[in-house]
Design a protein around this motif. Structure first.
Motif, short mmCIF file in Angstrom:
data_model
loop_
_atom_site.label_atom_id
_atom_site.label_comp_id
_atom_site.label_asym_id
_atom_site.label_seq_id
_atom_site.Cartn_x
_atom_site.Cartn_y
_atom_site.Cartn_z
N PRO A 318 0.73 -1.05 0.17
CA PRO A 318 0.17 0.26 0.36
C PRO A 318 0.86 0.82 -0.33
CG PRO A 318 0.01 -1.27 2.16
CD PRO A 318 0.67 -2.31 1.54
N ALA A 319 2.15 1.08 0.64
CA ALA A 319 3.37 2.12 0.57
C ALA A 319 3.99 1.63 1.41
CB ALA A 319 2.58 3.39 1.24
N LEU A 320 5.50 2.02 0.21
CA LEU A 320 6.86 1.83 1.11
C LEU A 320 7.45 2.91 1.33
CD1 LEU A 320 7.35 0.09 -2.07
CD2 LEU A 320 7.13 -0.98 0.00
N VAL A 321 7.01 3.44 2.91
CA VAL A 321 8.06 4.51 4.19
C VAL A 321 8.03 3.63 4.67
CG1 VAL A 321 6.03 6.57 2.39
CG2 VAL A 321 4.87 4.60 4.74
N ALA A 322 8.60 4.42 5.81
CA ALA A 322 8.54 4.20 7.42
C ALA A 322 7.78 5.22 8.33
CB ALA A 322 10.36 4.05 7.77
N PHE A 323 7.09 5.12 8.99
CA PHE A 323 6.07 5.92 9.71
C PHE A 323 7.59 6.46 10.39
CE2 PHE A 323 3.15 3.94 7.51
CZ PHE A 323 2.28 5.08 7.33
N PHE A 324 7.23 7.78 10.97
CA PHE A 324 7.70 8.58 12.04
C PHE A 324 7.49 9.10 13.59
CE2 PHE A 324 11.32 7.71 9.43
CZ PHE A 324 12.62 7.92 10.21
N GLY A 325 7.32 9.38 14.75
CA GLY A 325 6.55 9.32 15.51
C GLY A 325 7.84 10.62 16.59
N HIS A 326 6.82 11.76 17.41
CA HIS A 326 8.00 12.86 17.42
C HIS A 326 8.34 12.34 19.17
CE1 HIS A 326 4.31 13.03 20.85
NE2 HIS A 326 3.84 12.94 19.97
N GLY A 327 9.77 13.22 19.00
CA GLY A 327 10.32 11.87 20.24
C GLY A 327 10.15 12.92 21.33
N GLY A 328 9.42 13.88 21.95
CA GLY A 328 9.01 14.16 23.16
C GLY A 328 7.95 14.94 23.10
N VAL A 329 8.13 15.69 24.60
CA VAL A 329 6.44 16.96 23.96
C VAL A 329 7.15 17.72 23.99
CG1 VAL A 329 5.18 18.14 25.77
CG2 VAL A 329 5.87 15.59 26.81
#
Length: 698
Positions: A318-329
């Motif tokens: 469906p997609a060839l990506v790597a997801f990222f999330g924020h590392g801190g508040v």
């Protein structure tokens, strides 16, 4: 003795079991690489085309490159045309005022329904054992052979036509199956006690001819040399980019019509698929193959798509990506709340699926990838065990604009172009090895909020005849939704085409009982011819005789007194005009070889058409060219094509043209660059060698 044998056998079984478990732990999970079936792709839209998916609030304008799932519905207005690619050489098209729905999608069975309008199934290739079923209000049609099929549904009547050696089986509501021979038309009237008649197939109309030409142009793609067979949307790459051979990556495709600062996965939207979860839908006409296969690389300031070595069976994602999330508040505070990021996978990097069965999802996966495997910028062996939690480096995340970030409440809610956060630091984000934890709402099932034309209630509420119950996936806790229509009327599937009864009909050919053209419904006009035209080529790709002959033929048709236009050989723009032939130079060469011919230099040059005059008249073609130096315009691309400023780069793309057979074919060059041919002595040295296409990697 017997007890020792039993104990030894038990120990042997335990050892084999342990070895099997150890092998499963050390080897990556490569079983069932093709998780699910490659979905049909919406590959062409023209005019009024609407889309609806279970869970959406209403019908919206259809977006190119949507991956169609079971339960999805497509509808066209007037004018309106659509195309679904269901195989490498198989297409489904709908004309104006047509409604088509996908009911089931299995590895060897596709089920469509047509409740109104005109639909064609141009199946140039159908694998043995595969079946395409077309459900209509009057009958279900089973297709098991390649061919061209036409379905017309109007009121209480359905007609079905077979062409190109196509054969099918029809099962009406009464349940008795009949076989349909090649080049035959079957007309069914009524539902409870249907009346079935058979005729010879009529002549091709304008829309059939457009379908034939459209398929021919799609199957003649230069990019097919570098992409694995079975990948959809390959012909779109020819019109929108160039191929280069880069030593590190092999063939690389570079888009030519992208804005400055562009990066992959920045012009489109995320929508919710009932099986694959979050799926990327790109707005570019070429935005299918580069986002569901291969990898992206950043080379000397430009993005290029590297499909990798050719494999026998490419695998859709469906997609060839790597997801990222924020590392801190602090990051969430700086951008105004939680955010979701993603980056295109680089050369050889694994995908961590957020879809699929337990044991397959959330593990490193190289499905359908034939190149080297890279983890944290290090090439690894295929048997190396990779812990997904240890993957923390993605090469493209460090490229400027490579990391795409939006607020969490904007993810999966329409196009991300306006929602993208541009000023972010990649160091503040970390990879997450699962899909974004974003709840799907009604806006998550459509690529945009632009309302589409809703089909009539009579068309939506019309039940169809089917041999299988649809396998669509409705929302949890919801029954079949109103836009999907009522449940079909099930009839027994045909046992075999040979066992089906033969419809009584007269001999083929002219007869008094054949269906007249006045009996057919008035049909709309087909799409414009330029929409199905072959892709334009660069000036280098044209042969020496590539001067437009079409204009000459048009002039000759308008004025039959100009036969010399069609008889005179054409010349390329680079060739010298007829009057510029170096006669004096040839005469001087002959005079130098034979001094006894002094009259050669004094002999005036005349053409056979010149008559008694010693002054050769300027040919009519040259006069027309001087009056109108601009050649006829090339056929225009589809109207949905996105025209954006081209990306500029200080350095050219490294490597050489990928095509060694025709190095410059398919390339788009600036019109300011002179395209003059080198001298004859140099052309022999510049002739490239022919190399065969690489063997597919099993």
């Amino acid at each position: 003795m017997r007890s020792k044998l039993i104990i030894g056998l038990a120990m042997l079984i335990c050892m084999l079991t342990g070895l099997s478990s150890a092998a499963q732990e050390t080897a990556p999970s490569e079983q069932n690489e093709e998780i699910g079936q490659t979905p049909p792709r919406l590959s062409f839209v023209d005019g009024q085309v609407s889309f609806w998916r279970p869970g959406a609030q209403d019908w919206v304008q259809a977006q190119l490159n949507i991956a169609v799932a079971p339960g999805d519905q497509l509808s066209t207005g007037s004018p309106g045309n659509l195309e679904l690619q269901i195989g490498p050489r198989a297409f489904v098209r709908g004309w104006a005022n047509t409604q088509i729905g996908l009911e089931s999608l299995e590895p060897d069975f596709l089920q469509f329904k047509v409740t109104g309008g005109h639909a064609s199934f141009d199946l140039r290739k159908l694998e043995p054992g595969h079946t395409v079923e077309v459900d209509t209000p009057n009958a279900a049609f089973t297709i098991e052979h390649a061919g061209y099929y036409r379905v017309d549904v109007s009121g209480e009547r359905t007609s079905f036509i077979t062409r190109r050696a196509g054969r099918a089986t029809v099962t009406p509501a009464s349940g008795e199956a009949f076989s349909i021979a090649p080049s035959e038309e079957v007309v069914i009237e009524g539902t409870q006690s249907p009346n079935i008649t058979s005729y010879a197939a009529p002549q091709l109309d304008s829309w059939d001819k457009w379908n034939y030409a459209r398929s021919d142009s799609l199957l003649d793609a230069v990019s097919a040399r570098y992409v694995s067979p079975g990948v959809y949307g390959v012909s779109d790459l020819d019109r929108s980019g160039t191929w280069r051979t880069v030593p590190e990556y092999g063939p690389v495709w570079v888009p030519t019509a992208v804005p400055a600062g562009w990066a992959p996965y920045t012009m489109g939207s995320w929508i919710r698929d009932p099986y694959y979860g979050w799926t990327w839908v790109d707005t570019a006409p070429w935005g299918w193959a580069p986002y569901h296969y291969g990898r992206w690389a950043h080379i000397d300031g430009r993005w290029g798509w590297a499909p990798g070595p050719v494999v026998a069976r490419p695998v859709y994602a469906p997609a060839l990506v790597a997801f990222f999330g924020h590392g801190g508040v602090s990051v969430g505070v700086s951008i105004g709340g939680p955010a979701v990021g993603w980056v295109a996978l680089g050369w050889g990097e694994p995908c961590v699926p957020w879809w699929g069965r337990p044991g397959f999802a959330h593990r490193p996966w190289w499905g359908g990838w034939g190149g080297p495997r890279v983890v944290n910028n290090v090439v690894i062996n295929r048997t190396t065990v990779v812990n997904v939690e240890h993957i923390n480096v993605y090469r493209n995340a460090g490229v400027r604009n490579g990391l795409v970030v939006v607020k969490e409440d904007r993810f999966g809610h329409g196009p991300i172009t306006s929602a993208r956060i541009t000023h972010v630091e990649a160091q503040q984000f970390r990879p997450i090895h699962e899909g974004p934890k974003v709840a799907a709402g009604p806006a998550s099932y459509t690529p945009s909020a632009n309302r589409g034309v809703r089909p009539s209630e009579a068309s939506i509420g019309r039940p169809v005849v089917a041999t299988r119950a649809p396998h669509s996936a409705p929302r949890p806790g919801a029954d079949r939704e109103p836009n999907q229509g009522p449940a079909p009327r099930l009839v027994p599937p045909p046992q075999s085409r040979e066992a089906a009864a033969t419809l009584p009909r007269p001999a083929f050919g002219p007869s008094k009982v054949e269906r007249s053209t006045a009996d057919r419904a008035k049909q709309p006009a087909p799409p414009k011819p330029e929409l199905s035209a072959r892709p334009t080529r660069s000036p280098e790709a044209a042969p020496p005789t590539s001067r437009p002959v079409q204009r000459q033929r048009q002039e000759q048709a308008a004025d039959p007194s100009k036969p010399e236009l069609s008889a005179r050989p054409t010349r390329s723009p680079e060739a010298a005009p007829p009057t510029s032939r170096p006669v004096q130079q040839r005469q001087r060469q002959e005079q130098a070889a034979d001094p006894a011919k002094p009259e050669l230099s004094a002999r005036p040059s005349r053409s056979p058409e010149a008559g008694p005059s010693t002054t050769r008249p300027v040919p009519r073609q040259r006069q027309e060219q001087a009056a109108d130096p601009a050649p006829p315009a090339s056929p225009q691309p589809p109207r949905q094509r996105v025209e954006a400023p081209r990306q500029t780069s200080q350095q050219p793309m490294p490597g050489e043209p990928a095509s060694r057979i025709s190095p410059h074919r398919g390339e788009v060059k600036s019109p300011q660059v002179s395209e003059r041919k080198p001298p004859a002595a140099d052309r022999s040295q510049q002739s490239p060698e022919k190399t065969p296409r690489g063997r597919p990697v099993e």
